[in-house]
Design a protein around this motif. Structure first.
Motif, PDB file in Angstrom:
ATOM      1  N   LEU A 112       0.854   1.221  -9.141  1.00 34.53           N
ATOM      2  CA  LEU A 112      -0.137   1.335  -8.049  1.00 34.53           C
ATOM      3  C   LEU A 112       0.245   0.447  -6.871  1.00 34.53           C
ATOM      4  O   LEU A 112       0.127   0.840  -5.712  1.00 34.53           O
ATOM      5  N   LYS A 113       0.736  -0.762  -7.182  1.00 34.73           N
ATOM      6  CA  LYS A 113       1.140  -1.691  -6.118  1.00 34.73           C
ATOM      7  C   LYS A 113       2.306  -1.110  -5.317  1.00 34.73           C
ATOM      8  O   LYS A 113       2.334  -1.187  -4.091  1.00 34.73           O
ATOM      9  N   GLU A 114       3.260  -0.508  -6.060  1.00 30.32           N
ATOM     10  CA  GLU A 114       4.439   0.067  -5.378  1.00 30.32           C
ATOM     11  C   GLU A 114       4.051   1.247  -4.511  1.00 30.32           C
ATOM     12  O   GLU A 114       4.553   1.404  -3.389  1.00 30.32           O
ATOM     13  N   VAL A 115       3.151   2.097  -5.050  1.00 27.17           N
ATOM     14  CA  VAL A 115       2.679   3.246  -4.270  1.00 27.17           C
ATOM     15  C   VAL A 115       2.009   2.737  -2.993  1.00 27.17           C
ATOM     16  O   VAL A 115       2.254   3.260  -1.895  1.00 27.17           O
ATOM     17  N   ALA A 116       1.203   1.695  -3.128  1.00 29.70           N
ATOM     18  CA  ALA A 116       0.509   1.122  -1.956  1.00 29.70           C
ATOM     19  C   ALA A 116       1.524   0.650  -0.919  1.00 29.70           C
ATOM     20  O   ALA A 116       1.336   0.858   0.281  1.00 29.70           O
TER      21      ALA A 116
END
Lengths: 380, 199
Positions: free
Chosen positions: B98-102
């Motif tokens: 999720l952090k990477e997608v963000a």
């Protein structure tokens, strides 16, 4: 009670004492006891010997005082209060020689608890391992009667001699008390006391984060209080620690003080600042300041209050902090002049290194700095 | 002499008081700033949260009601196969994805576009533009798919447009917000269903 205060500023101890004895003999046929405030400039080892030799009495207490009060005069020598009871008054002395001993706190509290209806005047030294202010506040925890309005006093003032000893000793019962105290206990005496302050808090509030005994290390944000104090000294040539006596710290969260608890600066070290009284973690403080006018106005205020309570008195005692006297500058004498003229009585007292008095609610004993404690007495 | 010393002491005291006062003010401002950021940001991804999104959306709609030259595109993004990552590799891995997608979303949109984490694996992006963003979103999807090939991660999306999708732009702003999100959500589901059929 017949009382009078005498003084001598003769250079040698025997001459000074002889001089005082001559004055006493002209005014008294006999007396019940003598209280000597003696400059540390006289050789302390000879004090008991000469008092006994000149006055031929055991009924005395002596203590060191850099300056003492004789009515409206400030004396750098010896002042003596002479007390002669005329009705039911009585005097006893209680002393302990070493406050570092384990049972001293309990012994002292027991003494007060056994004599709750008498007046106790405490004269202590600076203390050695345990400081006298800490000792007094420890004793306070064990006092089991109320109101505690019958114990007052001060710490003997002196200077460091050539051998490194700080001369703030007491002399009683042929003994030199170097790390203890003496209590003068008076029975059948009516009295009134009050405490003068006059300093006002200014600026921001600091919270004490690290402190031990008389030393303050850190305040909020872990700032070294020593650094803050040094910033006050900036731009002042030949700095003298006494300059900081103009801005004592004002403990805010101690609501129990008869007046606010001030602490006088004693030493600024690298990591801490040392004061003339106990500092506790969690307390909040501000800096404070007063002009001589403000201090004298407060002296006058308490003198009037004491007069209202006692109406007339036979002797006054003034325990006035050395730092307060420094702040009064050339107006030092006005404090005792106010007391003497308002209460129309003889006055004895001295420059202290800390004052002892009740708290606001008369439940505990407090150790004060930069105050003047006024005691007015009359025999029943 | 003593008067000079007292004046100097009081000057020094005043300087210390000023310093301390400034430091208290600075700390208070910092605290307010931190509290504000905590209130508007998603703790995990650092993107804006749904409260800030709705607040910002309301202001943007009010602005566009007065000036209709620009359009607002509300892009509803929902990750495909994300649940599988959580189930297979655990929640820590899921959080990292999720952090990477963000991060990818942040890099691929403009600084002034508002990107928010709307729910678990749902994101909403607000674009104020005259150009329809389909091409940009498809390119973004390709990047995500390439980046997370090993997890077979992708996303479905739906776009609603203000004022085009709203029949009466004078209705309550909160009602417009509700409708814009519902429309984009519905279109996202249509996209998901269509993609599932293809797969």
């Amino acid at each position: 009670m017949k009382t009078q205060v005498f003084k001598s500023q003769e250079k040698t101890l025997p001459f000074a004492l002889e001089n005082i004895k001559n004055q006493i003999d002209k005014n008294f046929d006999s007396y019940d006891f003598l209280i000597f405030a003696i400059s540390p400039d006289y050789p302390y080892i000879d004090i008991n010997y000469y008092i006994k030799k000149v006055f031929n009495t055991e009924k005395y207490l002596g203590f060191h005082a850099i300056h003492s009060f004789c009515d409206t005069e400030i004396v750098e020598g010896i002042s003596v209060a002479v007390i002669k009871f005329e009705r039911t008054g009585k005097v006893e002395f209680f002393y302990l020689e070493d406050i570092d001993e384990d049972d001293t706190v309990i012994k002292t509290a027991n003494y007060f608890n056994s004599n709750p209806d008498k007046l106790h005047i405490v004269i202590g030294g600076l203390g050695n391992k345990k400081r006298f202010g800490t000792f007094i506040e420890e004793v306070s925890q064990f006092i089991n009667y109320q109101p505690v309005n019958n114990i007052i006093g001060g710490v003997s003032s002196g200077h460091r001699d050539a051998n490194g000893e700080v001369l703030s000793y007491q002399f009683v019962d042929s003994k030199i008390i170097k790390n203890g105290f003496v209590i003068i206990t008076l029975s059948n005496i009516d009295f009134a006391i009050d405490i003068a302050l006059g300093f006002k808090p200014y600026g921001v509030t600091y919270e004490i984060k690290k402190a031990k005994d008389y030393k303050l290390y850190l305040v909020d944000d872990n700032r070294n209080f020593s650094d803050i104090t040094r910033s006050f000294m900036k731009g002042i040539d030949n700095f003298d620690i006494r300059y900081l006596w103009y801005i004592p710290i004002y403990i805010l969260d101690d609501e129990e003080g008869y007046v606010a608890t001030l602490r006088t600066f004693k030493k600024v070290a690298k990591d801490y600042v040392e004061f003339f009284g106990p500092i506790k973690e969690g307390q909040k403080l501000k800096l404070s300041f007063a002009t001589p006018e403000e201090l004298l106005k407060e002296n006058f205020k308490i003198a009037k209050k004491v007069k209202e309570r006692i109406e007339y008195c036979e002797i006054l005692f003034d325990f006035s902090c050395t730092a307060r006297q420094y702040v009064l500058e050339e107006r030092q004498r006005e404090e005792i002049e106010i007391y003497v003229s308002t209460l129309n009585s003889n006055l004895f007292g001295f420059f202290t290194f800390g004052e002892i008095g009740p708290d606001k609610h008369l439940k505990k004993l407090k150790f004060y700095n930069e105050t003047s404690i006024l005691l007015a007495m009359k025999e029943r | 002499m003593r008067e000079e010393i007292k004046i100097r002491l009081l000057q020094n005291l005043l300087e210390e008081v000023t310093k301390k006062y400034d430091s208290i003010l600075y700390l208070k401002e910092q605290k307010l700033k931190d509290t504000y950021l905590m209130a508007i940001k998603d703790e995990l991804t650092g993107l804006y949260n749904r409260y800030y999104l709705k607040d910002y959306l309301a202001k943007l709609i009010e602005k566009l009601k007065r000036n209709q030259n620009n359009k607002l595109f509300l892009i509803f993004i929902d990750l495909d196969n994300f649940k599988l990552i959580n189930d297979t590799y655990g929640h820590n891995k899921g959080d990292n994805v999720l952090k990477e997608v963000a991060e990818i979303l942040t890099v691929n949109f403009r600084k002034y576009d508002v990107i928010s984490r709307y729910g678990g694996d749902e994101f909403i992006v607000l674009l104020e533009s005259n150009e329809h963003p389909t091409k940009k979103i498809n390119a973004l999807r390709q990047k995500i798919e390439e980046n997370f090939k090993e997890f077979n991660l992708s996303f479905s999306y739906g776009i609603s447009i203000f004022p085009d999708d709203i029949e009466d732009i004078n209705m309550e702003t909160q009602e417009i917000i509700k409708q814009l999100i519902e429309i984009a959500d519905k279109r996202m589901y249509e996209d998901k269903t269509k993609r599932e059929k293809v797969i």
